[in-house]
Design an enzyme around this catalytic site. Structure first.
Site, PDB file in Angstrom:
ATOM      1  N   GLU A 497      13.859  24.463  16.205  1.00  0.00           N
ATOM      2  CA  GLU A 497      12.477  24.248  15.962  1.00  0.00           C
ATOM      3  C   GLU A 497      12.617  23.243  16.682  1.00  0.00           C
ATOM      4  O   GLU A 497      12.311  22.428  17.684  1.00  0.00           O
ATOM      5  CB  GLU A 497      11.717  24.563  15.394  1.00  0.00           C
ATOM      6  N   GLU A 772       6.429  20.903   4.823  1.00  0.00           N
ATOM      7  CA  GLU A 772       5.460  21.563   5.226  1.00  0.00           C
ATOM      8  C   GLU A 772       4.427  22.529   5.381  1.00  0.00           C
ATOM      9  O   GLU A 772       2.864  22.432   5.550  1.00  0.00           O
ATOM     10  CB  GLU A 772       6.274  22.509   6.531  1.00  0.00           C
TER      11      GLU A 772
END
Ligand code: BGC
Length: 890
Positions: A497, A772
């Site tokens: 990502e 996260e």
């Protein structure tokens, strides 16, 4: 001119402290800091300044050129002041000095120490070089299949001694340049990632010392990087910007005999094509020892294929291929605004583990972004394989969270007698652990080092307190910033990502701006935001965009898209940069205008794809947007906040009509928000932490309703056992909402709770960066099974800004911290806390401790700055520059 001795001007800098070589503007703004000499000059308040600019010639000798003076400029400004003289031209080097006056004395300061700065290539026409890349291996359909990195080289002769040489360089792909066998600079992953089609950054290097009269050679390594390497979510795409890598280099050499020689990629500047006739460039290309390189997957290097001496003159490149020229509009080339990516630190393993399966795993004790450097001795063909991961599970490397990123580097030994030293060139990984296989012999201490790699920003802010758990949390926030500020602000550094997610930095911006000087770094990225904005004003979810990637084409979403308004405002608030407001103004306006159209006359934004309070801990693991706070409540709250912020920006810029228009719009949205979401007793339609946090911090409620709403928020937090109940949309606001309504102890309890979800849960579970998900590691120690689980995301660490402002008590009260608000509201359990910040005006600090029922506070205020000191149980007072000791009941 007689001068006052008690104040000195220091730290003279141009723009965002860029290396003053290769500046991309003819009118660099200047900043300086007034400092007290021996504790004097505390009444300093600048009233005027004078700037002297002296040309610096390439060739010494001859009369020293006379300086030109700005004359005495009546102004109190010392941060990012307009360039005082005639605009500079390309390649111009000048020496700048400044002195200033204050109302408290007749004499000015002495002249500051000089700053030498030099412009780069300011005009597109200055670029005579064009990109060149290897000319090989093309399929019949014209698509390059060969993603193996390449080497380029050419030789040239300099007919006289060198007095000054500059290399202006960038690439389609990633590059590393060598001159005469020596590497140019220490930049990693150059030229970084921008919206390449509209903005490709280049840098200027001083290479005088690397050249000499006679034969010279320039060599370069070239790899895919972001330009055409596999990149993006769900497998990503290749050839995002083009099918061919290419180097764009323009070497300009001033010779002692007065001539200037330009050696560039493509035809030479004198118009004469040379050497190989065909392509007219003299450049040759070949494959080197790099077999493969990809940002996600890692690098593969076979040292047996090394090409020693390829960047030195006399090397035989007879078997090398030719090159091909590519087009590039030089108007799209921009000088870099921020510092380069470099290795900033090295870490040795803290443990060498043997996993249950027998693998050798190095633990570096810290989650980080970077790569390993090996020092290895063995036989030719021995193959060392390095795999990276952030966590272990069941004692083995846990690579599942990396998704499709292989994060594997391979080194095949040449079998030298001497130890071979190797580090990947064009990749980085997010990791704490590395598994090493194939190591020849015994791995000893120092054989493998982790090199920490990120944008080399200047650290500016520090925090400390009496609770070591909070200090660790803060340290984790710093490490997540370092890990994710790798040329652009990314979501995470490890999986497939690593994108510039707009919402993440929108939330984290204020924290970042305290910890490091991110002014140039973020201003540059905002340039990409503007460049990537869709014609209707939509801000992509992540910038640069990966068309044909995930969530494409982008749709407008609150929190994420609001970065276009809110991040420029942060840069203005923290660095006093009005220029970035001006540059981003159109982009900010286009965003608010779009939301206004989407919301329609009802002023409620209640449509479209909204991620809302992304990663609310109560959201199902497979649907992180399904939060307790209604996503459209979030969207309307942000609409009101961005409209109001835009009105303030317009006010700063003197756009009075816009200021009035957006202020009125903000008020209408606020009214609509209240009408739609406020319930009797200060309750909100979503009875959840984020809803109250947004309504309170964005000031969306009628004043009489605020206490009840604050009370309800405190109640909710207590009912939830002081665990965090917000995702991205509330995480940076919830503590402010509590202290803003007088619930200091609840805020502290929220901050120090250790059950899951909470900030200190992560710390208790051994985190060394912020995660996260609130539960990236589950309470049973296993890795969250979600397909989106990173251990290095900064958004949830955005509470640190509140820690700086409210636990330590150091907040900005005017742009650039020209005025400070010292307002510590610590929880009763803490016995001390402190924060220190290098503001544009000098060092500001607050340190407090509790003893004998008293709160003892020391405040340092830079020259020219005033501070409002607001301690619990005492009326607020205002103090000027210097050190102040204050007390209040604890
Ligand atoms: C990213 C984020 C981002 C989010 C939004 C994730 O994959 O890592 O941090 O903001 O998607 O959908």
């Amino acid at each position: 001119m007689p001068h006052r001795p008690d104040v000195v001007l220091t730290d003279l800098r141009a723009e965002h402290r860029q290396p003053p070589l290769g500046l991309g503007t003819p009118t660099p703004r200047l900043s300086w800091t007034a400092r007290s000499a021996d504790g004097g000059g505390l009444a300093w308040r600048q009233t005027a300044y004078e700037v002297l600019v002296t040309p610096v010639l390439a060739r010494p000798g001859g009369p020293e050129p006379a300086p030109s003076s700005s004359g005495r400029v009546e102004s109190g400004e010392s941060v990012l002041v307009a360039w005082p003289g005639a605009p500079l031209t390309s390649r111009q080097r000048v020496r700048v000095q400044v002195r200033a006056w204050s109302a408290d004395a007749a004499e000015p300061t002495a002249l500051s120490r000089p700053l030498e700065l030099e412009t780069g290539l300011l005009e597109p026409a200055d670029w005579t070089a064009v990109p060149v890349g290897p000319d090989w291996d093309e399929d019949a359909d014209g698509v390059a299949r060969d993603h193996r990195p390449a080497l380029l080289r050419r030789e040239f002769t300099l007919p006289a001694p060198v007095v000054r040489a500059r290399l202006h360089v960038t690439a389609h792909g990633l590059h590393e340049v060598e001159l005469n066998g020596r590497r140019v600079g220490d930049e990693v992953l150059a030229p970084g990632w921008t919206s390449y089609r509209t903005r490709l950054r280049h840098r200027t290097h001083d290479v005088t010392a690397l050249l000499h009269e006679g034969p010279n050679a320039l060599g370069a390594w070239l790899a895919d990087g972001w330009y055409r390497g596999r990149f993006g979510i769900r497998g990503g795409v290749r050839n995002l910007y083009g099918e061919r890598t290419a180097l764009l280099a323009q070497l300009e050499v001033d010779l002692a005999d007065g001539r200037r020689v330009v050696v560039g990629t493509g035809p030479d500047a004198d118009g004469g094509d040379d050497a190989d006739g065909g392509s007219g460039t003299g450049w040759r290309a070949a494959h080197g020892p790099l077999l493969a390189s990809n940002l996600y997957d890692g690098e593969s290097f076979d040292a047996r294929l090394a090409v020693p001496g390829f960047s030195t003159p006399g090397f035989d490149d007879g078997t090398w291929a030719g090159v091909r020229r590519y087009g590039r509009d030089p108007a799209t080339l921009v000088a870099a605004d921020g510092p380069p990516v470099r290795c900033t630190r090295e870490l040795l393993p803290v443990a060498v583990l043997t996993s249950p399966s027998g693998a050798t795993i190095l633990d570096f004790g810290q989650n980080l972004t970077g790569r390993l450097r090996l020092r290895v001795r063995g036989r030719a063909g021995d193959r060392v394989v390095l795999r990276h991961a952030e966590v272990l599970q069941d004692g083995e490397l846990c690579t599942r969270p990396l998704r499709s990123a292989a994060a594997t580097d391979t080194y095949v030994l040449a079998g030298d007698d001497d130890p071979e030293v190797w580090e990947p060139r064009f990749t980085v990984h997010g990791f704490r652990y590395a598994e090493v296989t194939g190591w020849p012999g015994v791995l000893s201490e120092g054989d493998v080092v982790a090199r920490v790699v990120h944008s080399d920003l200047r650290r500016t802010g520090w925090f400390a307190c009496s609770d070591p758990r909070l200090e660790r949390l803060h340290e984790n926030v710093v490490w997540s910033l370092r890990s994710n500020f790798v040329d652009l602000p990314t979501d995470c550094p490890q999986r497939d990502e690593r994108l510039g997610w707009t919402g993440d930095i929108q939330v984290f911006g204020p924290t970042a701006a305290f910890l490091y000087d991110c002014s140039g770094f973020l201003a540059s990225w905002l340039g990409d935001v503007a460049a990537e904005q869709l014609p209707d004003g939509t801000v992509p979810w992540y910038v640069p965009r990966v068309p044909a990637g995930f969530w494409e084409p982008p749709q407008p979403g609150a929190v994420w898209g609001d970065v276009a308004v809110l991040l420029p405002a942060v840069l203005h608030e923290r660095y006093g940069d009005t220029g970035v407001l001006r540059r981003q103004y159109d982009s900010a306006r286009r965003w608010v205008d779009l939301v206004e159209r989407l919301a329609g006359p009802g002023r409620l934004w209640d449509s479209g794809l909204q991620l809302g309070d992304w990663l609310d801990p109560a959201a199902p693991p497979d649907d992180p947007a399904d939060a307790r706070t209604d996503r459209y409540l979030v969207a309307t709250a942000y609409f009101a906040h961005s409209a109001r912020t835009l009105a303030a920006i317009a006010g700063v810029l003197g756009e009075d009509a816009d200021a009035a228009r957006y202020a009125a719009l903000a008020q209408e949205v606020r009214d609509a928000f209240t009408a739609a979401h406020l319930r009797p007793g200060g309750r909100l339609s979503s009875d959840a932490q984020t809803a109250y946090a947004l309504a309170l911090v964005f000031d969306l409620l009628p004043a009489p309703e605020r206490p009840a709403a604050g009370h309800r928020l405190a109640e909710l937090v207590a009912e939830e056992g002081h665990r965090v109940g917000t995702g991205f949309a509330g995480v940076n606001l919830v503590a402010d909402a509590l202290t803003g309504t007088g619930h200091d102890e609840t805020a502290h309890a929220l901050l120090t709770e250790t059950g899951c979800p909470s900030w200190l849960y992560q710390v208790a579970m051994g985190a060394t960066t912020t995660w996260e998900r609130w539960d990236s590691l589950l309470p049973d120690g296993t890795v969250n099974p979600g397909q989106m689980t990173s251990f290095n995301h900064y958004a949830l660490g955005s509470v640190a800004d509140w820690m700086h402002r409210t636990v330590a008590g150091l907040a900005p009260a005017a742009p650039g911290y020209r005025r400070l608000l010292v307002r510590p509201r610590p929880g009763a359990e803490l016995t001390s806390a402190s924060a220190r910040l290098e503001t544009p005006y000098g060092t500001a600090a607050v340190a407090w401790r509790r003893t004998g029922g008293r709160l003892l506070v020391d405040v340092d205020v830079p020259l020219g700055v005033r501070a409002v000191v607001d301690l619990p149980g005492r009326p607020a007072t205002e103090v000027g520059a210097g050190r102040h000791h204050l007390e209040a009941p604890a």
